[in-house]
Motif scaffolding. Structure first.
Motif, PDB file in Angstrom:
ATOM      1  N   UNK A 110       0.839  -1.198   0.000  1.00  0.00           N
ATOM      2  CA  UNK A 110       0.000   0.000   0.000  1.00  0.00           C
ATOM      3  C   UNK A 110       0.874   1.248   0.000  1.00  0.00           C
ATOM      4  N   UNK A 111       1.913   1.245   0.840  1.00  0.00           N
ATOM      5  CA  UNK A 111       2.799   2.407   0.932  1.00  0.00           C
ATOM      6  C   UNK A 111       3.576   2.627  -0.360  1.00  0.00           C
ATOM      7  N   UNK A 112       3.828   1.556  -1.108  1.00  0.00           N
ATOM      8  CA  UNK A 112       4.553   1.686  -2.373  1.00  0.00           C
ATOM      9  C   UNK A 112       3.687   2.292  -3.469  1.00  0.00           C
ATOM     10  N   UNK A 113       2.373   2.088  -3.396  1.00  0.00           N
ATOM     11  CA  UNK A 113       1.487   2.613  -4.438  1.00  0.00           C
ATOM     12  C   UNK A 113       1.266   4.117  -4.302  1.00  0.00           C
ATOM     13  N   UNK A 164      16.781   9.500   6.555  1.00  0.00           N
ATOM     14  CA  UNK A 164      17.272   9.672   7.924  1.00  0.00           C
ATOM     15  C   UNK A 164      16.198   9.654   9.005  1.00  0.00           C
ATOM     16  N   UNK A 165      14.935   9.990   8.686  1.00  0.00           N
ATOM     17  CA  UNK A 165      13.923  10.078   9.745  1.00  0.00           C
ATOM     18  C   UNK A 165      13.544   8.685  10.249  1.00  0.00           C
ATOM     19  N   UNK A 166      13.108   8.609  11.493  1.00  0.00           N
ATOM     20  CA  UNK A 166      12.698   7.331  12.068  1.00  0.00           C
ATOM     21  C   UNK A 166      11.244   6.982  11.732  1.00  0.00           C
ATOM     22  N   UNK A 167      10.393   7.964  11.592  1.00  0.00           N
ATOM     23  CA  UNK A 167       8.965   7.731  11.345  1.00  0.00           C
ATOM     24  C   UNK A 167       8.731   7.186   9.940  1.00  0.00           C
ATOM     25  N   UNK A 186       5.810   7.015   8.515  1.00  0.00           N
ATOM     26  CA  UNK A 186       4.832   7.902   7.879  1.00  0.00           C
ATOM     27  C   UNK A 186       5.537   9.088   7.235  1.00  0.00           C
ATOM     28  N   UNK A 187       6.457   9.710   7.976  1.00  0.00           N
ATOM     29  CA  UNK A 187       7.191  10.855   7.437  1.00  0.00           C
ATOM     30  C   UNK A 187       8.051  10.421   6.256  1.00  0.00           C
ATOM     31  N   UNK A 199       7.544   7.903   4.118  1.00  0.00           N
ATOM     32  CA  UNK A 199       6.705   7.669   2.940  1.00  0.00           C
ATOM     33  C   UNK A 199       6.208   8.998   2.372  1.00  0.00           C
ATOM     34  N   UNK A 200       5.893   9.951   3.238  1.00  0.00           N
ATOM     35  CA  UNK A 200       5.459  11.271   2.760  1.00  0.00           C
ATOM     36  C   UNK A 200       6.576  11.947   1.968  1.00  0.00           C
ATOM     37  N   UNK A 201       7.805  11.872   2.491  1.00  0.00           N
ATOM     38  CA  UNK A 201       8.942  12.464   1.781  1.00  0.00           C
ATOM     39  C   UNK A 201       9.190  11.761   0.446  1.00  0.00           C
ATOM     40  N   UNK A 202       9.086  10.431   0.452  1.00  0.00           N
ATOM     41  CA  UNK A 202       9.279   9.666  -0.795  1.00  0.00           C
ATOM     42  C   UNK A 202       8.199  10.023  -1.804  1.00  0.00           C
ATOM     43  N   UNK A 203       6.976  10.234  -1.328  1.00  0.00           N
ATOM     44  CA  UNK A 203       5.890  10.628  -2.229  1.00  0.00           C
ATOM     45  C   UNK A 203       6.198  11.957  -2.901  1.00  0.00           C
ATOM     46  N   UNK A 204       6.762  12.896  -2.139  1.00  0.00           N
ATOM     47  CA  UNK A 204       7.138  14.194  -2.715  1.00  0.00           C
ATOM     48  C   UNK A 204       8.273  14.016  -3.716  1.00  0.00           C
TER      49      UNK A 204
END
Length: 427
Positions: A274-277, A328-331, A333-334, A336-341
Motif C-alpha cells: 500500500x505504501x509503495x502505491x 534519515x527520519x525514524x517515522x 509515515x514521514x 513515505x510522505x517524503x518519498x511521495x514528494x
C-alpha cells in the motif's frame, strides 16, 4: 476568414491534439505495465524458475541496458521516418517480447525476452516528443508533455493493483500474455488512427497556430551527420548528464521501494504494498501539474529554453532535498510522505526534461535530442538498481539513498550550467 491567434486552437487541430494524447497515454500505460510485470511477479518467478537474488537483479536490469542503448539510433529514426510507423513497430516488438516472457522456463530465455522488451519500448517517448512538436506550438508543449509523461507513474501504480488478482486467478505467465495482448491491440489502433500534420492540407490559420514562435519554413530532413553534430553542443551533454542524475534517483525508488520499506523500515507485505502505491499516484499528479506549470513559467522566462531548464533544475533539487529526510527520519509515515514528494518531483522533472528537448533542439532533430537525453537517463536507470543493491547489502539503504541524492544534485548542476542556448538548425 476568421483570424485565429496563437492562443486559440483551431477546431480540427484540437481534435487531432486530443486524439494523439489519448493514444500516447494509452500506449504509455501499457509500456509501464509491461515493465512492471516482472517486479510484481518477482517472488512467483523466482520460486518457479529457482532464481537467486543476484540472477533476479540481472533480470531486472536487462531491460534498462538495451532500452538505453537503443535510444541513440531510435531518436534519429523517429525524426527520419516519423512517429506513426516507428511507434507502431515498437509496440509490436515489445508486445511480442512481453508475451515471450510468459513462456520463459529458463533464466537465459527470460533475459533475452527482457532485452527484446527494451528494444521494442525504445521508440515510445522519442515518438511522443515528436508528436507534441508536430501538433503543438513552441510555447504550449509543456502541458501535453506532462500528460503523456503521466502514463509512466500511472502504469507503475496500476500494476500492483491489476496484476496480482490476475496472477492469483491464473499464474504469473498470464500476466505477461495479457499485457502483451494489450500492446498488440494498441499497435493496431495507433497505426490505423494517428497521422502527422501535412502542411499542404492545413489552412492558413492552422499553419499560423502550429508555427507560432518558429520559422514558417519546413524543417529539413535529418541525417546521420546532423544527428552526430548534436554531440558538438554542450546543451546535449548537459541534458544527458542531467537526466542521468534525475532518472538514477527515480529508479532507486522504482526498483527498490518495496524492498526498502520491508527491509529497512520493517513493514509487513500488505502495508509495504500500500505504501509503495501512494508515491506513484503522486508521481502521476506530478507529471500533469509540471507540464501545465512549465508552460506558465515559460511565458515569463527570458527564453523558452531557460524557462523549461529552470523548471527541471528546481524539480531535481527538490528530489534531492526530500530524499535526505526520507533516508534519515525514524517515522515511517514521514519517510513515505517524503518519498511521495520525491516521486512527485521526479515525474515533474521528467515531464519538464522532455518538454525542454522540444525547445532546445532544432525542429529536424527534436526526437533525436530527446532520445539522446533519455539514453543518458537510462544509463542512470540501469546503474541505480545494481549500485543501490550493492550498497544496501554491504552497509544499509541510508547511504544508498544519500548516494542517489548526490548523483541527482550533480545532474541538476549539469542542466543549470550546460543548458543555455538552443541548438541552431544551420548545420
Amino acid at each position: 476568414m476568421t483570424n485565429i491567434t496563437a492562443n486559440q486552437v483551431p477546431p480540427r487541430i484540437l481534435r487531432r491534439q486530443s486524439l494523439a494524447l489519448v493514444l500516447l497515454v494509452a500506449s504509455g500505460v501499457i509500456n509501464y505495465l509491461d515493465r512492471a510485470t516482472l517486479a510484481v511477479a518477482n517472488e512467483y518467478i523466482r520460486a518457479d524458475l529457482g532464481l537467486s537474488l543476484g540472477e533476479m537483479g540481472v533480470l531486472l536490469s536487462a531491460f534498462s541496458w538495451s532500452y538505453a542503448l537503443c535510444q541513440l539510433p531510435v531518436g534519429a529514426l523517429v525524426d527520419k521516418i516519423g512517429p506513426r510507423w516507428l511507434l507502431g513497430i515498437g509496440l509490436v516488438v515489445w508486445s511480442v517480447a512481453q508475451a515471450a516472457g510468459g513462456l520463459a522456463s529458463t533464466f537465459g530465455f527470460f533475459v533475452l525476452a527482457r532485452i527484446a522488451l527494451g528494444i521494442g519500448e525504445a521508440p515510445q517517448f522519442p515518438s511522443a516528443a515528436r508528436v507534441v512538436s508536430n501538433w503543438f506550438p513552441l510555447r504550449s508543449r509543456g502541458t501535453p508533455t506532462g500528460i503523456y509523461n503521466s502514463a509512466s507513474p500511472l502504469g507503475v501504480a496500476l500494476a500492483p493493483l491489476l496484476l496480482p488478482p490476475l496472477i492469483a486467478a491464473t499464474s504469473w505467465h498470464w500476466a505477461f500474455f495479457v499485457t502483451g495482448g494489450l500492446g498488440l491491440l494498441a499497435a493496431i489502433v495507433w497505426v490505423s488512427v494517428y497521422r502527422d500534420p501535412v502542411r499542404e492540407e492545413l489552412s492558413a490559420e492552422e499553419r499560423a497556430y502550429l508555427e507560432a514562435g518558429e520559422s514558417s519554413e519546413a524543417a529539413p530532413k535529418t541525417s546521420f551527420a546532423a544527428w552526430r553534430a548534436l554531440f558538438r553542443h554542450r546543451v546535449t551533454w548537459g541534458m544527458m548528464f542531467g537526466f542521468f542524475g534525475s532518472v538514477y534517483l527515480n529508479w532507486v525508488y522504482l526498483t527498490w521501494l518495496p524492498g526498502y520499506l520491508r527491509t529497512e523500515r520493517h513493514m509487513d507485505l500488505t502495508n509495504a504494498g500500500f505504501a509503495s502505491a501512494i508515491p506513484f499516484l503522486c508521481g502521476f499528479a506530478g507529471a500533469l501539474i509540471a507540464g501545465w506549470a512549465s508552460d506558465r513559467i515559460v511565458r515569463f522566462a527570458r527564453t523558452p529554453i531557460s524557462g523549461r531548464r529552470n523548471a527541471v533544475v528546481v524539480a531535481t533539487l527538490g528530489m534531492v532535498a526530500f530524499t535526505i529526510p526520507a533516508a534519515l527520519v525514524e517515522s515511517n509515515v514521514v519517510a513515505v510522505a517524503c518519498i511521495s514528494i520525491v516521486i512527485f518531483l521526479a515525474n515533474a522533472s521528467s515531464a519538464c526534461a522532455w518538454s525542454l528537448a522540444t525547445v532546445a533542439a532544432p525542429r529536424s532533430r527534436i526526437a533525436s535530442l530527446g532520445a539522446i537525453q533519455n539514453f543518458g537517463g537510462f544509463l542512470g536507470g540501469a546503474l541505480a538498481p545494481v549500485l543501490t543493491g550493492y550498497i544496501a547489502q554491504n552497509w544499509s539503504f541510508v547511504p544508498a539513498l544519500l548516494t542517489g541524492a548526490g548523483i541527482a544534485f550533480l545532474g541538476a548542476m549539469s542542466y543549470l550550467f550546460l543548458v543555455a542556448q538552443p541548438i541552431p538548425e544551420e548545420e
